[in-house]
Motif scaffolding. Structure first.
Motif, PDB file in Angstrom:
ATOM      1  N   SER A   1     -69.182 -12.224  15.659  1.00  0.00           N
ATOM      2  CA  SER A   1     -69.053 -13.203  16.742  1.00  0.00           C
ATOM      3  C   SER A   1     -70.333 -13.272  17.576  1.00  0.00           C
TER       4      SER A   1
ATOM      5  N   LYS B   1     -68.648 -18.458  19.262  1.00  0.00           N
ATOM      6  CA  LYS B   1     -68.529 -18.906  17.883  1.00  0.00           C
ATOM      7  C   LYS B   1     -68.546 -17.679  16.988  1.00  0.00           C
TER       8      LYS B   1
ATOM      9  N   TRP C   1     -63.905 -19.776  10.211  1.00  0.00           N
ATOM     10  CA  TRP C   1     -64.870 -20.068  11.263  1.00  0.00           C
ATOM     11  C   TRP C   1     -64.100 -20.489  12.508  1.00  0.00           C
ATOM     12  N   ASN C   2     -64.540 -20.048  13.678  1.00  0.00           N
ATOM     13  CA  ASN C   2     -63.825 -20.414  14.902  1.00  0.00           C
ATOM     14  C   ASN C   2     -64.792 -20.766  16.018  1.00  0.00           C
ATOM     15  N   ASP C   3     -64.316 -21.626  16.886  1.00  0.00           N
ATOM     16  CA  ASP C   3     -65.091 -22.110  18.027  1.00  0.00           C
ATOM     17  C   ASP C   3     -64.189 -22.019  19.256  1.00  0.00           C
TER      18      ASP C   3
ATOM     19  N   SER D   1     -59.233 -23.044  21.350  1.00  0.00           N
ATOM     20  CA  SER D   1     -59.926 -22.623  20.137  1.00  0.00           C
ATOM     21  C   SER D   1     -59.639 -23.573  18.991  1.00  0.00           C
TER      22      SER D   1
END
Length: 222
Positions: free
Chosen positions: A186, A149, A125-127, A94
């Motif tokens: 999400s 995402k 924000w996360n990936d 991540s």
């Protein structure tokens, strides 16, 4: 363990000489911090979760009153997680980005030590990418890939301890969050299917391994 360390530090600074420092009104502060998180969490059902990663943050601020600072912050982090159960192994990577604002109140102690509380509002924000391996008792191994995402907004509070090396530099030790309240959104893609989710949550950063969640930083006072 973490309670013993905090108690010892407070006893040392409170029983030493009475030389006090403060963050003067009108001072500019810039904090750099690095947070290392490495932990193994065990759950019921023989599930083990291994986590390791780092977070880097920059937080400029301005003292609107003595020992009261308002500021902004930004940061990025990367983590690797491996979850192992009886028939399943999942490996997850991540990347996280965050921006927000904070208010910090210092309490002066003897010999240039401080304790402080920091409240913040942030948006992140996360990936995430992950691969799941499922090995049934009979049959071939099954592999599933997915990507997610998302973004979330949080309000949090954490305490800390600082030491002013000299008038222009201090070191800080931030303890885990005492409380975090957030809203998450999400979007997940797996095997050609897309799912979206929204939720509220509240949690604390205190767990069985608080020493592995400490954040060390240096603050410049201008």
């Amino acid at each position: 363990m973490i309670k013993k360390i905090v108690t010892l530090l407070l006893v040392l600074v409170c029983t030493s000489g009475a030389v006090f420092s403060q963050i003067d009104k009108g001072a500019f502060l810039t904090r750099f911090s690095v947070n290392n998180n490495k932990a193994t969490l065990n759950y019921e059902g023989n599930i083990n979760n291994h986590i390791k990663g780092n977070t880097y943050a920059l937080a400029p601020g301005y003292a609107i009153k003595n020992n009261l600072v308002l500021g902004l912050f930004g940061g990025l982090g990367h983590y690797k997680t491996e979850t192992i159960s009886a028939f399943t192994t999942a490996q997850t990577k991540s990347k996280n980005y965050v921006a927000g604002a904070f208010i910090k109140m210092y309490r002066s102690l003897p010999n240039r030590f401080f304790v402080f509380g920091e409240a913040s509002l942030s948006h992140a924000w996360n990936d995430v990418t992950s691969q799941h391996h499922y090995q049934p008792v009979n049959g071939p191994e099954q592999v599933t890939n997915y990507a997610a995402k998302g973004n979330n907004s949080n309000a949090s509070f954490k305490p800390g301890i600082a030491y002013q090396v000299f008038s222009g530099l201090q070191f800080e030790l931030l303890l885990p969050d005492l409380l975090v309240v957030g809203y998450n959104r999400s979007k997940t893609e797996s095997e050609g299917k897309t799912n979206t989710a929204k939720s509220w949550n509240a949690f604390t950063g205190l767990d069985k391994h608080p020493l592995k969640q400490l954040s060390f930083g240096a603050t410049l006072l201008l």
